[in-house]
Design a protein around this motif. Structure first.
Motif, PDB file in Angstrom:
ATOM      1  N   MET A   1      49.566  47.813  43.609  1.00 51.48           N
ATOM      2  CA  MET A   1      49.728  46.980  44.569  1.00 51.48           C
ATOM      3  C   MET A   1      51.139  46.634  45.054  1.00 51.48           C
ATOM      4  O   MET A   1      51.926  47.273  44.143  1.00 51.48           O
ATOM      5  CB  MET A   1      49.244  45.541  44.337  1.00 51.48           C
ATOM      6  CG  MET A   1      47.611  45.725  44.094  1.00 51.48           C
ATOM      7  SD  MET A   1      47.249  44.321  43.057  1.00 51.48           S
ATOM      8  CE  MET A   1      46.728  43.347  44.464  1.00 51.48           C
ATOM      9  N   SER A   2      51.624  45.920  45.867  1.00 58.03           N
ATOM     10  CA  SER A   2      52.959  45.576  46.392  1.00 58.03           C
ATOM     11  C   SER A   2      53.686  45.433  45.132  1.00 58.03           C
ATOM     12  O   SER A   2      53.241  44.538  44.423  1.00 58.03           O
ATOM     13  CB  SER A   2      52.890  44.630  47.299  1.00 58.03           C
ATOM     14  OG  SER A   2      54.300  44.445  47.700  1.00 58.03           O
ATOM     15  N   ASP A   3      54.981  45.859  45.125  1.00 62.73           N
ATOM     16  CA  ASP A   3      55.866  45.217  43.842  1.00 62.73           C
ATOM     17  C   ASP A   3      56.466  44.067  44.321  1.00 62.73           C
ATOM     18  O   ASP A   3      57.057  43.314  43.362  1.00 62.73           O
ATOM     19  CB  ASP A   3      56.934  46.347  43.732  1.00 62.73           C
ATOM     20  CG  ASP A   3      57.849  46.684  44.870  1.00 62.73           C
ATOM     21  OD1 ASP A   3      57.704  45.730  46.125  1.00 62.73           O
ATOM     22  OD2 ASP A   3      58.750  47.263  45.056  1.00 62.73           O
ATOM     23  N   ARG A   4      56.202  43.283  45.286  1.00 66.96           N
ATOM     24  CA  ARG A   4      56.668  42.222  45.494  1.00 66.96           C
ATOM     25  C   ARG A   4      55.654  40.801  44.928  1.00 66.96           C
ATOM     26  O   ARG A   4      55.805  40.022  45.131  1.00 66.96           O
ATOM     27  CB  ARG A   4      56.601  41.764  47.276  1.00 66.96           C
ATOM     28  CG  ARG A   4      57.848  42.517  47.768  1.00 66.96           C
ATOM     29  CD  ARG A   4      57.961  42.162  49.225  1.00 66.96           C
ATOM     30  NE  ARG A   4      58.700  43.171  49.780  1.00 66.96           N
ATOM     31  CZ  ARG A   4      58.555  43.738  50.809  1.00 66.96           C
ATOM     32  NH1 ARG A   4      57.584  43.292  51.618  1.00 66.96           N
ATOM     33  NH2 ARG A   4      58.969  44.775  51.504  1.00 66.96           N
TER      34      ARG A   4
ATOM     35  N   ALA B   1      47.818  36.423  38.837  1.00 65.86           N
ATOM     36  CA  ALA B   1      47.122  35.607  37.768  1.00 65.86           C
ATOM     37  C   ALA B   1      46.227  34.552  38.705  1.00 65.86           C
ATOM     38  O   ALA B   1      45.035  34.196  38.672  1.00 65.86           O
ATOM     39  CB  ALA B   1      47.783  34.753  36.754  1.00 65.86           C
ATOM     40  N   ASN B   2      46.954  33.981  39.830  1.00 67.08           N
ATOM     41  CA  ASN B   2      46.323  33.045  40.617  1.00 67.08           C
ATOM     42  C   ASN B   2      45.236  34.093  41.408  1.00 67.08           C
ATOM     43  O   ASN B   2      44.424  33.318  41.918  1.00 67.08           O
ATOM     44  CB  ASN B   2      47.393  32.443  41.587  1.00 67.08           C
ATOM     45  CG  ASN B   2      48.096  31.360  41.098  1.00 67.08           C
ATOM     46  OD1 ASN B   2      47.920  30.831  40.138  1.00 67.08           O
ATOM     47  ND2 ASN B   2      49.183  30.923  41.758  1.00 67.08           N
ATOM     48  N   CYS B   3      45.644  35.162  41.894  1.00 63.09           N
ATOM     49  CA  CYS B   3      44.627  35.897  42.702  1.00 63.09           C
ATOM     50  C   CYS B   3      43.258  36.019  41.726  1.00 63.09           C
ATOM     51  O   CYS B   3      42.337  35.879  42.503  1.00 63.09           O
ATOM     52  CB  CYS B   3      45.368  37.319  42.976  1.00 63.09           C
ATOM     53  SG  CYS B   3      44.259  38.196  44.041  1.00 63.09           S
TER      54      CYS B   3
ATOM     55  N   CYS C   1      49.454  39.471  48.948  1.00 59.49           N
ATOM     56  CA  CYS C   1      49.121  40.008  47.624  1.00 59.49           C
ATOM     57  C   CYS C   1      47.505  39.518  47.227  1.00 59.49           C
ATOM     58  O   CYS C   1      46.874  40.340  46.469  1.00 59.49           O
ATOM     59  CB  CYS C   1      49.998  39.139  46.654  1.00 59.49           C
ATOM     60  SG  CYS C   1      51.750  39.557  46.576  1.00 59.49           S
ATOM     61  N   TYR C   2      47.169  38.489  47.757  1.00 63.29           N
ATOM     62  CA  TYR C   2      45.899  37.717  47.451  1.00 63.29           C
ATOM     63  C   TYR C   2      44.920  38.543  48.400  1.00 63.29           C
ATOM     64  O   TYR C   2      43.931  39.055  47.859  1.00 63.29           O
ATOM     65  CB  TYR C   2      46.013  36.292  48.086  1.00 63.29           C
ATOM     66  CG  TYR C   2      46.679  35.483  46.962  1.00 63.29           C
ATOM     67  CD1 TYR C   2      46.033  34.839  46.061  1.00 63.29           C
ATOM     68  CD2 TYR C   2      47.873  35.063  47.345  1.00 63.29           C
ATOM     69  CE1 TYR C   2      46.701  33.889  45.088  1.00 63.29           C
ATOM     70  CE2 TYR C   2      48.653  34.195  46.492  1.00 63.29           C
ATOM     71  CZ  TYR C   2      48.049  33.659  45.387  1.00 63.29           C
ATOM     72  OH  TYR C   2      48.905  32.949  44.555  1.00 63.29           O
ATOM     73  N   VAL C   3      45.263  38.839  49.701  1.00 62.15           N
ATOM     74  CA  VAL C   3      44.477  39.741  50.398  1.00 62.15           C
ATOM     75  C   VAL C   3      44.230  41.239  49.812  1.00 62.15           C
ATOM     76  O   VAL C   3      42.909  41.634  49.601  1.00 62.15           O
ATOM     77  CB  VAL C   3      44.956  40.001  51.921  1.00 62.15           C
ATOM     78  CG1 VAL C   3      44.274  40.782  52.852  1.00 62.15           C
ATOM     79  CG2 VAL C   3      44.869  38.432  52.505  1.00 62.15           C
ATOM     80  N   ASP C   4      45.303  41.768  49.435  1.00 57.51           N
ATOM     81  CA  ASP C   4      45.280  43.105  48.767  1.00 57.51           C
ATOM     82  C   ASP C   4      44.573  42.891  47.609  1.00 57.51           C
ATOM     83  O   ASP C   4      43.494  43.928  47.003  1.00 57.51           O
ATOM     84  CB  ASP C   4      46.608  43.799  48.600  1.00 57.51           C
ATOM     85  CG  ASP C   4      47.221  44.108  49.984  1.00 57.51           C
ATOM     86  OD1 ASP C   4      46.472  44.075  50.782  1.00 57.51           O
ATOM     87  OD2 ASP C   4      48.679  44.293  49.655  1.00 57.51           O
ATOM     88  N   GLY C   5      44.768  41.965  46.537  1.00 50.68           N
ATOM     89  CA  GLY C   5      44.279  41.819  45.116  1.00 50.68           C
ATOM     90  C   GLY C   5      42.758  41.626  45.342  1.00 50.68           C
ATOM     91  O   GLY C   5      41.792  42.308  44.654  1.00 50.68           O
ATOM     92  N   ILE C   6      42.226  40.714  46.175  1.00 45.94           N
ATOM     93  CA  ILE C   6      40.638  40.359  46.518  1.00 45.94           C
ATOM     94  C   ILE C   6      40.105  41.800  47.042  1.00 45.94           C
ATOM     95  O   ILE C   6      38.788  42.288  46.771  1.00 45.94           O
ATOM     96  CB  ILE C   6      40.476  39.155  47.137  1.00 45.94           C
ATOM     97  CG1 ILE C   6      40.828  38.109  46.312  1.00 45.94           C
ATOM     98  CG2 ILE C   6      38.981  39.174  47.643  1.00 45.94           C
ATOM     99  CD1 ILE C   6      40.706  36.608  46.910  1.00 45.94           C
ATOM    100  N   ALA C   7      40.804  42.309  47.976  1.00 48.64           N
ATOM    101  CA  ALA C   7      40.063  43.509  48.867  1.00 48.64           C
ATOM    102  C   ALA C   7      39.694  44.474  47.651  1.00 48.64           C
ATOM    103  O   ALA C   7      38.846  45.246  47.775  1.00 48.64           O
ATOM    104  CB  ALA C   7      40.938  43.948  50.009  1.00 48.64           C
TER     105      ALA C   7
ATOM    106  N   GLY D   1      47.797  40.114  55.720  1.00 46.85           N
ATOM    107  CA  GLY D   1      48.456  39.105  55.360  1.00 46.85           C
ATOM    108  C   GLY D   1      50.002  38.953  55.629  1.00 46.85           C
ATOM    109  O   GLY D   1      50.670  39.958  55.765  1.00 46.85           O
ATOM    110  N   ASP D   2      50.595  37.874  55.426  1.00 47.82           N
ATOM    111  CA  ASP D   2      51.891  37.614  55.395  1.00 47.82           C
ATOM    112  C   ASP D   2      52.721  38.194  54.400  1.00 47.82           C
ATOM    113  O   ASP D   2      52.064  38.016  53.128  1.00 47.82           O
ATOM    114  CB  ASP D   2      52.367  36.344  55.834  1.00 47.82           C
ATOM    115  CG  ASP D   2      52.053  35.903  57.219  1.00 47.82           C
ATOM    116  OD1 ASP D   2      51.853  36.712  57.871  1.00 47.82           O
ATOM    117  OD2 ASP D   2      51.981  34.594  57.400  1.00 47.82           O
ATOM    118  N   SER D   3      53.803  38.518  54.380  1.00 49.12           N
ATOM    119  CA  SER D   3      54.718  39.001  53.207  1.00 49.12           C
ATOM    120  C   SER D   3      56.190  38.839  53.633  1.00 49.12           C
ATOM    121  O   SER D   3      56.352  38.249  54.690  1.00 49.12           O
ATOM    122  CB  SER D   3      54.561  40.248  52.741  1.00 49.12           C
ATOM    123  OG  SER D   3      55.246  41.207  53.808  1.00 49.12           O
TER     124      SER D   3
END
Length: 157
Positions: A30-33, A40-42, A124-130, A145-147
């Motif tokens: 996933m993104s290094d950002r 963990a929140n994701c 991060c959340y969009v990528d993580g859940i996807a 999503g925004d970054s």
């Protein structure tokens, strides 16, 4: 997704609490950002308790929210005031808004996590859940999503 053992899962997000160490997602891709706390929140967002849309958060909560229908997260969004944004989804014109209105009451539920950097962390959340669901993005997310690039200005991906 890869098969892995409990020992292998330290740097991974696992796709199911029932099969916690059977299907894992390598978050290093996933993104290094995406910070460890954001990831963990994701995980909390994906695995947490989903509520009926009538049960909105009390007070102003800034963060990330997700809509789930059945076992699938169908939308991930961000808001400065999640309660107000959930209300807007009940009357808006986005595809997810129309879907919520056309679906049986209670079929679409939501969960949210506070995140003061929601404008920069949404991707991060969009990528993580996807990735947890084996998708490019949730069904009603048209963008990733925004970054925030290095200067801190948010941009839509």
């Amino acid at each position: 997704m890869s098969k892995c053992s409990e020992a292998d899962c330290a740097p991974l997000l696992c796709s199911s609490s029932v099969h916690r160490y059977l299907h894992c997602i390598d978050i290093s891709r996933m993104s290094d950002r995406c910070s460890a706390s954001t990831m963990a929140n994701c995980n909390d967002l994906a695995e947490g308790t989903y509520k009926n849309l009538k049960e909105r958060p009390e007070g102003k909560v800034e963060g990330i929210y997700a809509f789930k229908e059945g076992k699938q997260v169908i939308y991930v969004g961000r808001a400065n005031d999640i309660g107000r944004r959930l209300q807007e989804h009940c009357t808006g014109n986005q595809d997810i808004d129309k879907h919520i209105r056309e679906t049986a009451p209670g079929a679409v539920k939501y969960n949210c996590v506070p995140d003061p950097r929601q404008a920069c962390n949404e991707h991060c959340y969009v990528d993580g859940i996807a990735k947890r669901q084996g998708q490019e993005r949730p069904k009603f997310n048209k963008q990733k999503g925004d970054s925030c690039p290095a200067k801190g200005q948010c941009k839509r991906k």
